[in-house]
Design a protein around this motif. Structure first.
Motif, mmCIF file in Angstrom:
data_model
loop_
_atom_site.group_PDB
_atom_site.id
_atom_site.type_symbol
_atom_site.label_atom_id
_atom_site.label_comp_id
_atom_site.label_asym_id
_atom_site.label_seq_id
_atom_site.Cartn_x
_atom_site.Cartn_y
_atom_site.Cartn_z
ATOM 1 N N CYS A 180 -95.976 4.695 -66.596
ATOM 2 C CA CYS A 180 -95.115 4.370 -67.587
ATOM 3 C C CYS A 180 -95.811 3.323 -68.245
ATOM 4 O O CYS A 180 -95.607 2.927 -69.657
ATOM 5 N N HIS A 181 -97.002 2.894 -67.987
ATOM 6 C CA HIS A 181 -97.948 1.963 -68.800
ATOM 7 C C HIS A 181 -98.589 2.654 -69.997
ATOM 8 O O HIS A 181 -98.547 2.458 -71.243
ATOM 9 N N ARG A 182 -99.720 3.645 -69.427
ATOM 10 C CA ARG A 182 -100.333 4.366 -70.611
ATOM 11 C C ARG A 182 -100.508 5.795 -70.421
ATOM 12 O O ARG A 182 -101.455 6.278 -70.749
ATOM 13 N N GLN A 183 -99.804 6.315 -69.604
ATOM 14 C CA GLN A 183 -99.647 7.850 -69.267
ATOM 15 C C GLN A 183 -100.876 8.214 -68.637
ATOM 16 O O GLN A 183 -101.093 9.403 -68.613
ATOM 17 N N ALA A 184 -101.312 7.430 -67.754
ATOM 18 C CA ALA A 184 -102.431 7.890 -67.050
ATOM 19 C C ALA A 184 -101.754 8.886 -65.903
ATOM 20 O O ALA A 184 -100.548 8.799 -65.710
ATOM 21 N N ALA A 185 -102.604 9.670 -65.361
ATOM 22 C CA ALA A 185 -101.871 10.620 -64.297
ATOM 23 C C ALA A 185 -101.728 9.943 -63.030
ATOM 24 O O ALA A 185 -102.779 9.441 -62.286
ATOM 25 N N LEU A 186 -100.523 9.974 -62.518
ATOM 26 C CA LEU A 186 -100.264 9.287 -61.232
ATOM 27 C C LEU A 186 -101.015 10.195 -60.124
ATOM 28 O O LEU A 186 -101.258 9.637 -59.102
ATOM 29 N N TYR A 192 -105.329 3.599 -62.669
ATOM 30 C CA TYR A 192 -105.910 3.073 -64.054
ATOM 31 C C TYR A 192 -106.048 1.469 -64.033
ATOM 32 O O TYR A 192 -107.122 0.926 -63.838
ATOM 33 N N HIS A 193 -104.730 0.959 -64.026
ATOM 34 C CA HIS A 193 -104.693 -0.664 -64.072
ATOM 35 C C HIS A 193 -104.245 -1.066 -62.680
ATOM 36 O O HIS A 193 -103.594 -2.216 -62.899
ATOM 37 N N GLY A 194 -103.924 -0.299 -61.963
ATOM 38 C CA GLY A 194 -103.506 -0.734 -60.572
ATOM 39 C C GLY A 194 -101.912 -0.760 -60.473
ATOM 40 O O GLY A 194 -101.361 -1.478 -59.499
ATOM 41 N N ILE A 195 -100.902 -0.557 -61.543
ATOM 42 C CA ILE A 195 -99.838 -0.883 -61.330
ATOM 43 C C ILE A 195 -99.148 0.173 -60.020
ATOM 44 O O ILE A 195 -99.427 1.511 -59.944
ATOM 45 N N LYS A 196 -98.221 -0.462 -59.235
ATOM 46 C CA LYS A 196 -97.770 0.261 -58.019
ATOM 47 C C LYS A 196 -96.385 0.582 -58.369
ATOM 48 O O LYS A 196 -95.294 -0.167 -58.680
ATOM 49 N N PHE A 197 -95.892 1.891 -57.819
ATOM 50 C CA PHE A 197 -94.389 2.260 -57.671
ATOM 51 C C PHE A 197 -93.998 2.523 -56.461
ATOM 52 O O PHE A 197 -94.740 3.178 -55.559
ATOM 53 N N GLY A 198 -92.774 2.490 -56.494
ATOM 54 C CA GLY A 198 -91.917 2.674 -55.132
ATOM 55 C C GLY A 198 -91.516 4.078 -55.217
ATOM 56 O O GLY A 198 -91.683 4.892 -56.192
ATOM 57 N N PRO A 199 -91.049 4.698 -54.086
ATOM 58 C CA PRO A 199 -90.849 6.035 -54.035
ATOM 59 C C PRO A 199 -89.573 6.343 -54.908
ATOM 60 O O PRO A 199 -89.315 7.290 -55.320
ATOM 61 N N ASP A 200 -88.780 5.314 -55.202
ATOM 62 C CA ASP A 200 -87.670 5.592 -56.432
ATOM 63 C C ASP A 200 -88.201 5.551 -57.824
ATOM 64 O O ASP A 200 -87.479 5.400 -58.639
ATOM 65 N N HIS A 243 -105.435 11.858 -71.949
ATOM 66 C CA HIS A 243 -105.490 12.420 -73.373
ATOM 67 C C HIS A 243 -104.488 13.638 -73.264
ATOM 68 O O HIS A 243 -103.333 13.736 -74.105
ATOM 69 N N ALA A 244 -104.540 14.493 -72.336
ATOM 70 C CA ALA A 244 -103.873 15.378 -72.384
ATOM 71 C C ALA A 244 -102.280 15.190 -72.094
ATOM 72 O O ALA A 244 -101.493 15.789 -72.855
ATOM 73 N N ARG A 245 -101.863 14.198 -71.414
ATOM 74 C CA ARG A 245 -100.493 13.682 -71.391
ATOM 75 C C ARG A 245 -100.139 13.125 -72.579
ATOM 76 O O ARG A 245 -98.982 13.142 -73.222
ATOM 77 N N VAL A 246 -100.887 12.345 -73.271
ATOM 78 C CA VAL A 246 -100.735 11.608 -74.504
ATOM 79 C C VAL A 246 -100.393 12.590 -75.785
ATOM 80 O O VAL A 246 -99.431 12.533 -76.546
ATOM 81 N N MET A 247 -101.021 13.619 -75.533
ATOM 82 C CA MET A 247 -101.189 14.816 -76.663
ATOM 83 C C MET A 247 -99.753 15.547 -76.572
ATOM 84 O O MET A 247 -98.984 16.040 -77.404
ATOM 85 N N GLU A 248 -99.144 15.685 -75.269
ATOM 86 C CA GLU A 248 -98.318 16.519 -74.781
ATOM 87 C C GLU A 248 -96.947 15.608 -75.256
ATOM 88 O O GLU A 248 -95.926 16.147 -76.091
ATOM 89 N N HIS A 307 -93.856 9.295 -76.021
ATOM 90 C CA HIS A 307 -93.334 8.921 -74.768
ATOM 91 C C HIS A 307 -93.177 7.389 -74.667
ATOM 92 O O HIS A 307 -94.304 6.732 -75.098
ATOM 93 N N PRO A 308 -92.139 6.797 -74.337
ATOM 94 C CA PRO A 308 -91.898 5.261 -73.966
ATOM 95 C C PRO A 308 -92.953 4.675 -73.092
ATOM 96 O O PRO A 308 -93.474 5.504 -72.125
ATOM 97 N N THR A 309 -93.605 3.895 -73.294
ATOM 98 C CA THR A 309 -94.698 2.957 -72.724
ATOM 99 C C THR A 309 -94.230 1.505 -72.407
ATOM 100 O O THR A 309 -93.306 0.940 -73.298
ATOM 101 N N ILE A 310 -94.759 0.822 -71.622
ATOM 102 C CA ILE A 310 -94.430 -0.706 -71.407
ATOM 103 C C ILE A 310 -96.022 -1.196 -71.502
ATOM 104 O O ILE A 310 -97.046 -0.587 -71.495
ATOM 105 N N ASP A 311 -95.989 -2.228 -71.996
ATOM 106 C CA ASP A 311 -97.148 -3.232 -72.247
ATOM 107 C C ASP A 311 -97.463 -4.285 -70.782
ATOM 108 O O ASP A 311 -96.468 -4.865 -70.464
#
Ligand code: FES
Ligand code: FES
Ligand code: FES
Lengths: 369, 369, 369
Positions: B51-57, B71-79, C312-317, C321-325
């Motif tokens: 949800c930060h910059r669309q990197a592939a989880l 990418y920048h280290g944000i951590k997500f819970g299983p929810d 890049h593939a995800r941003v193109m798709e 998509h909403p993002t957070i900063d």
């Protein structure tokens, strides 16, 4: 945009054998077609798209004169009409696949992509096939990823021999470059193309011939080219030892009397298939000579392909980029004039048919949309 | 267009291990998702898009129950809720990745692509997994470049066995072709699909079985197929030595009692993943028999893939090309009726939600756009 | 969207030799260009598109200072003006190919993609070339299939070293992760970019250096980064043995004094070329050390490429998509502020020029279209 009412070459006759699975899939002027031979040798060309669910008929099975779609087994006669639907007895009237007039001539297979009733065999271009006993013709083919109009322009002007083909068809020396780029030709407009004839006199041999003669040898070269739409290009090329005449037929010795027959079939807007040959007359042929001609034209077309594919990519990127015209564009201009006149006529006919259809519908009270 | 409120198969359970880097990236019904197992073995399925910059989880790192975007280290819970943003203490409320209900059943992994609160496990199709002690089920998978509705139509009608699969599942002989294409089936509409049952009696063995029996051997074959949306296809297939009965249960000897469970997951409009199995009951199994069944279905699906990929290319080129319908389209018609009814219901619900939202906004004085 | 009035790096100086066929084709900010050297060594950069029929000039032939299109032989001077059209004497005024200002500096080739009269060499970024006698700089390059703004964001924030590069530039241990992600930097806005400086003190060596020191060794690391548009990134990186100071210059021993110079050239919206180097000062260099630095940065950029291509593939798709900063977006935010201000200025200038042109046309009575 393709002219519909024209013969397009689908390949060499040997591309469609009597083999069990000999179903030739082609794309011609944007349409997918499949070609096969009936047991009597006759060719059938139909849309490569089953009328049931668009399965590829080229994955089907030949059964006598018929072609069976191997998805759900619907069988089609050589006229495209459905003759069997496995599991049901009623055959709907609309169960039919489009077929295309197909003709073999001079070892090429020709398909008419327009109205069948307008198919006129006299429009098939003159060519010398590999089975002509007077010539030792060798055949080949090539795929090029370029729009077909770029190919037309390429073939309609031979000044590019001096540059693109400097190491094959051209001669590489400055004097010949001048001779190739300041040609005095005689051009005749034909119903569907142009005929161009000219002499290049007292020049070194073309690069591909030079090793066969002493370096000081000079030649008179004669070109007689008939180019017709969509993109048929027949060259009668003759090389004489340099004679004394500066106009009319050379009085040198005829050392090579050759025909190269070339036709380009657009698959779609982005690629073409090229079917071509070259060979010498039996009277001027030598062992290996005609094979050398074929190798030479293959090499030259690889040279063209690299130029045309790069050009195609650029034109696609900037179709409106400004261009300038030069003297050598004249031939291409004539070919495009013919092509565009046919395209306009077909667009007009289509429009009139649509109007007539709308008129009939309106009179019948049916909705016009 | 995909039904959202449905279970889609994300693969076999062994596609997601407890491995350090076991992050399974899939595309399901147009959505990119990533699946992983928590240390307790439970599965998590989330959108494969930080949800930060669309990197592939799916390029991230498992940390206990959590998934860290590398990418920048944000951590997500299983929810899907963000539990850590390295370098800052405040976690925005919107820092959250969408998660999807996920269930394992019969060795398949099922993901619900619609509203989580509507996820209803009773909608997961019946199947026989490879861990069922009564059956020797062998599994496999395949990627096919075709739209998923073409796959539905393919599986909803078995008359194509006679043609596409003449050398594998079909029998190759004209008599059997007739038997396969003039089936008297009993079809029952289900809430989300159809059940079809029929006998083919006194026929040679299917091609893949013929080498195991004398040429004159004849069989009674029973098919019991339950097909449900999106594209689940469960076949209970039994072969008996040919008996004397012409209706009802065969009185021949049961020589093969088998289940083949198949499910197709659309990646997007242009390709699918196929997860399938075949195997015999322990009582009719022989060494190598179930492996042969798996090989056979793999071979058959390669046959389908070549047909379907060519068909897909043609349908893409001419989506409006006229088609005719035949008797064998009935099964597909029923499946599409179910699918389209669900699609319409979802479109309507979405529209109503949008209207309700607009109404609320208007009442609150907020801009409706 | 690319800034036009900027210097873009076309590669290392050794990418364009004096070779007979040394014609370098590049795509820079969406424009195809060709680069070559004149006999005096000077560089020429012109549009890779003949003004006649859009043939690729990069398939042409160098002739002294000139470039000849090898399709129909038109020759262009180094200023882009046509100097010869074989077969005709008149040269149309418009026979001209666009050229671009080109400058070599610090072993990089720089091309100005905007108005030639605005080309300002003082805007070329500072760098340390491989021919600088005080440094042992090693060079490399890479192609990445990602939009160039993703690269800008990547380089503008080094917190990702802790995650993407945990096994190369980062250190892998939790303490260092904290140090890398809670940086106190000093940032200065520049005319076309930002300068950022900071210390990371008393940490283990970066992963790529650890094998050279005992495990308990600790270091003070200093980063001094100047980043300018379009995407130039110059890092002066120094490693000291850990000293006693907690602010200001470290009082440890300087063990590595290095420069890494990096520039990214967008080909188009979907890929970039990356030209980069790393090397130590002669006073801190050791045999193999600078080669190790180059290997390390190559390895790190492969790590980035895998992240950025998936992103890049995800941003193109889902471009919307909403993002957070997060806090680490600040550097990228500043770079985009600079970039977008230049883009807006260029869009405005273009609009004004169009209006002025329309005004002139209207006054002259010419049609405005
Ligand atoms: S698609 Fe040809 S028979 Fe069905
Ligand atoms: S993109 Fe996932 S943390 Fe930045
Ligand atoms: S395209 Fe360059 S000379 Fe014709």
């Amino acid at each position: 945009m393709f002219v519909r009412n024209a013969w397009y070459c689908a390949g060499w006759d040997y591309h469609v054998s009597q083999g069990r699975n000999a179903l030739l899939a082609r794309k011609i002027a944007g349409e997918r077609v499949v070609l096969y031979r009936k047991p009597d040798g006759g060719l059938v060309c139909m849309e490569d798209r089953c009328c049931h669910r668009q399965a590829a008929l080229s994955l089907g099975r030949k059964e006598g004169d018929c072609l069976r779609c191997m998805y759900h087994g619907i069988k089609f006669g050589p006229d495209g009409a459905c003759v069997e639907i496995p599991g049901q007895t009623k055959i709907p009237h609309k169960a039919r696949v489009r077929t295309f007039p197909v003709v073999e001539k001079n070892n090429w297979i020709w398909v008419w992509m327009g109205e069948p009733e307008q198919a006129d065999e006299s429009l098939i271009c003159f060519a010398v096939g590999y089975d002509d006993p007077d010539w030792n013709i060798k055949t080949s083919e090539m795929h090029v990823d370029a729009n077909y109009r770029l190919e037309v322009a390429n073939l309609a002007d031979l000044s590019h021999l001096a540059w693109v083909h400097q190491n094959t068809l051209g001669a590489g020396d400055p004097a010949t470059v001048g001779a190739f780029t300041t040609i005095q030709d005689e051009t005749t407009m034909l119903e569907r193309g142009i005929n161009t004839r000219y002499w290049i006199r007292n020049v070194p041999a073309n690069a591909f011939l030079q090793h066969l003669f002493p370096p000081e040898a000079r030649f008179d070269l004669h070109f007689d080219i008939t180019m017709t739409v969509p993109c048929n290009w027949i060259l009668h090329f003759r090389a004489f030892t340099a004679g004394s005449r500066t106009e009319g037929e050379s009085d040198g010795e005829l050392v090579a009397d050759t025909y190269t027959c070339q036709t380009i079939c657009p698959n779609d807007e982005h690629s073409v298939e090229y079917y071509f040959s070259w060979g010498a007359s039996r009277t001027t042929d030598l062992p290996g000579l005609s094979d050398m001609l074929r190798e030479t034209v293959e090499q030259a077309f690889l040279e063209d392909a690299s130029v045309l594919e790069a050009q195609h990519a650029r034109v696609m990127e900037k179709p409106q980029h400004p261009t300038i015209d030069i003297i050598h564009d004249a031939g291409a201009g004539k070919m495009f004039w013919v092509l565009d006149r046919l395209l306009q006529a077909e667009a007009k006919a289509e429009e009139e048919a649509a109007l007539a259809g709308a008129g009939r519908s309106a009179r019948a009270g049916a909705p016009a949309c």
